[in-house]
Design a protein around this motif. Structure first.
Motif, PDB file in Angstrom:
ATOM      1  N   PRO A 175       0.813  -1.225   0.000  1.00 55.22           N
ATOM      2  CA  PRO A 175       0.000   0.000   0.000  1.00 55.22           C
ATOM      3  C   PRO A 175       0.844   1.273   0.000  1.00 55.22           C
ATOM      4  N   ILE A 176       2.006   1.226   0.654  1.00 52.28           N
ATOM      5  CA  ILE A 176       2.891   2.395   0.632  1.00 52.28           C
ATOM      6  C   ILE A 176       3.381   2.635  -0.792  1.00 52.28           C
ATOM      7  N   TYR A 177       3.868   1.573  -1.431  1.00 53.67           N
ATOM      8  CA  TYR A 177       4.384   1.712  -2.800  1.00 53.67           C
ATOM      9  C   TYR A 177       3.286   2.137  -3.778  1.00 53.67           C
ATOM     10  N   ASN A 178       2.099   1.580  -3.623  1.00 51.98           N
ATOM     11  CA  ASN A 178       0.996   1.944  -4.537  1.00 51.98           C
ATOM     12  C   ASN A 178       0.668   3.438  -4.459  1.00 51.98           C
ATOM     13  N   GLN A 179       0.801   4.029  -3.286  1.00 56.04           N
ATOM     14  CA  GLN A 179       0.569   5.472  -3.150  1.00 56.04           C
ATOM     15  C   GLN A 179       1.669   6.284  -3.828  1.00 56.04           C
ATOM     16  N   ILE A 180       2.887   5.798  -3.762  1.00 58.93           N
ATOM     17  CA  ILE A 180       3.987   6.464  -4.470  1.00 58.93           C
ATOM     18  C   ILE A 180       3.687   6.474  -5.965  1.00 58.93           C
ATOM     19  N   GLU A 181       3.266   5.325  -6.474  1.00 56.66           N
ATOM     20  CA  GLU A 181       2.951   5.214  -7.905  1.00 56.66           C
ATOM     21  C   GLU A 181       1.731   6.046  -8.298  1.00 56.66           C
ATOM     22  N   SER A 182       0.654   5.932  -7.530  1.00 49.82           N
ATOM     23  CA  SER A 182      -0.581   6.631  -7.926  1.00 49.82           C
ATOM     24  C   SER A 182      -0.442   8.154  -7.830  1.00 49.82           C
ATOM     25  N   ASN A 183       0.489   8.623  -6.996  1.00 40.03           N
ATOM     26  CA  ASN A 183       0.743  10.064  -6.898  1.00 40.03           C
ATOM     27  C   ASN A 183       1.901  10.511  -7.795  1.00 40.03           C
ATOM     28  N   GLU A 184       2.412   9.555  -8.595  1.00 45.57           N
ATOM     29  CA  GLU A 184       3.494   9.823  -9.543  1.00 45.57           C
ATOM     30  C   GLU A 184       4.696  10.478  -8.871  1.00 45.57           C
ATOM     31  N   LEU A 185       5.074   9.935  -7.711  1.00 41.64           N
ATOM     32  CA  LEU A 185       6.211  10.471  -6.968  1.00 41.64           C
ATOM     33  C   LEU A 185       7.499   9.812  -7.438  1.00 41.64           C
ATOM     34  N   ASN A 186       8.603  10.539  -7.305  1.00 37.43           N
ATOM     35  CA  ASN A 186       9.921  10.014  -7.616  1.00 37.43           C
ATOM     36  C   ASN A 186      10.895  10.597  -6.599  1.00 37.43           C
ATOM     37  N   ASN A 187      12.042   9.957  -6.470  1.00 40.84           N
ATOM     38  CA  ASN A 187      13.045  10.399  -5.493  1.00 40.84           C
ATOM     39  C   ASN A 187      12.444  10.519  -4.100  1.00 40.84           C
ATOM     40  N   CYS A 188      11.715   9.475  -3.703  1.00 44.55           N
ATOM     41  CA  CYS A 188      11.076   9.538  -2.395  1.00 44.55           C
ATOM     42  C   CYS A 188      11.183   8.211  -1.666  1.00 44.55           C
ATOM     43  N   LEU A 189      11.162   8.314  -0.353  1.00 48.51           N
ATOM     44  CA  LEU A 189      11.107   7.176   0.554  1.00 48.51           C
ATOM     45  C   LEU A 189      10.002   7.468   1.549  1.00 48.51           C
ATOM     46  N   ILE A 190       9.120   6.493   1.738  1.00 52.55           N
ATOM     47  CA  ILE A 190       8.099   6.610   2.778  1.00 52.55           C
ATOM     48  C   ILE A 190       8.269   5.412   3.712  1.00 52.55           C
ATOM     49  N   VAL A 191       8.455   5.719   4.983  1.00 50.67           N
ATOM     50  CA  VAL A 191       8.592   4.701   6.028  1.00 50.67           C
ATOM     51  C   VAL A 191       7.448   4.924   6.999  1.00 50.67           C
ATOM     52  N   VAL A 192       6.779   3.836   7.387  1.00 48.64           N
ATOM     53  CA  VAL A 192       5.735   3.946   8.407  1.00 48.64           C
ATOM     54  C   VAL A 192       6.179   3.104   9.600  1.00 48.64           C
ATOM     55  N   VAL A 193       6.551   3.787  10.668  1.00 44.03           N
ATOM     56  CA  VAL A 193       7.001   3.130  11.895  1.00 44.03           C
ATOM     57  C   VAL A 193       5.757   2.701  12.670  1.00 44.03           C
ATOM     58  N   ARG A 194       5.732   1.425  13.078  1.00 42.62           N
ATOM     59  CA  ARG A 194       4.558   0.940  13.816  1.00 42.62           C
ATOM     60  C   ARG A 194       4.929   0.481  15.215  1.00 42.62           C
ATOM     61  N   TYR A 195       4.229   1.073  16.176  1.00 44.50           N
ATOM     62  CA  TYR A 195       4.288   0.605  17.553  1.00 44.50           C
ATOM     63  C   TYR A 195       3.067  -0.280  17.762  1.00 44.50           C
ATOM     64  N   PHE A 196       3.282  -1.556  18.060  1.00 44.88           N
ATOM     65  CA  PHE A 196       2.181  -2.494  18.275  1.00 44.88           C
ATOM     66  C   PHE A 196       1.533  -2.214  19.619  1.00 44.88           C
ATOM     67  N   GLY A 197       0.218  -2.077  19.607  1.00 46.18           N
ATOM     68  CA  GLY A 197      -0.503  -1.712  20.824  1.00 46.18           C
ATOM     69  C   GLY A 197      -1.073  -2.869  21.612  1.00 46.18           C
ATOM     70  N   GLY A 198      -0.756  -4.116  21.208  1.00 48.22           N
ATOM     71  CA  GLY A 198      -1.226  -5.265  21.966  1.00 48.22           C
ATOM     72  C   GLY A 198      -2.503  -5.888  21.436  1.00 48.22           C
TER      73      GLY A 198
END
Length: 117
Positions: free
Chosen positions: A71-94
């Motif tokens: 889903p992260i990569y699909n958003q990069i593609e659908s928004n026609e982004l280049n030269n970008c990195l998107i990281v989503v840090v997840r803290y697990f809540g149990g």
């Protein structure tokens, strides 16, 4: 590398922190990931996707297959982004979210971090 934006989303005690970077070289990716892992020592997952011209990569980082990196990569593609990195840090809540809500959480955090840039 330049941090363009961050966005935080919480659901069922899990926290998703999206980071949107402008990057020019693949070497910057590991540097950013290392820094984020030091900064967020208690986080469980660091899925990401990047596109630098013809070089692309996505990682679920131990989340169920295709629930995070895709889903992260699909958003990069659908928004026609280049030269970008998107990281989503997840803290697990149990509380396990299940694949659908998990995918939607990564998608939501990614859309918002791009939208607010």
């Amino acid at each position: 590398m330049t941090l363009l934006n961050t966005y935080t989303y919480e659901i069922k005690h899990s926290k998703f922190i999206a980071y949107y970077y402008e990057v020019k070289k693949i070497e910057e990716i590991n540097e950013i990931l290392t820094t984020l892992k030091k900064e967020h020592k208690k986080a469980k997952h660091f899925p990401y996707a990047y596109k630098i011209n013809q070089w692309v990569k996505k990682s679920d980082d131990k989340e169920p297959s295709n629930t995070a990196g895709t889903p992260i990569y699909n958003q990069i593609e659908s928004n026609e982004l280049n030269n970008c990195l998107i990281v989503v840090v997840r803290y697990f809540g149990g509380i396990k979210l299940g694949s659908g809500p998990l995918l939607r959480s990564y998608l939501h955090a990614t859309k918002e971090v791009i939208k607010n840039t």
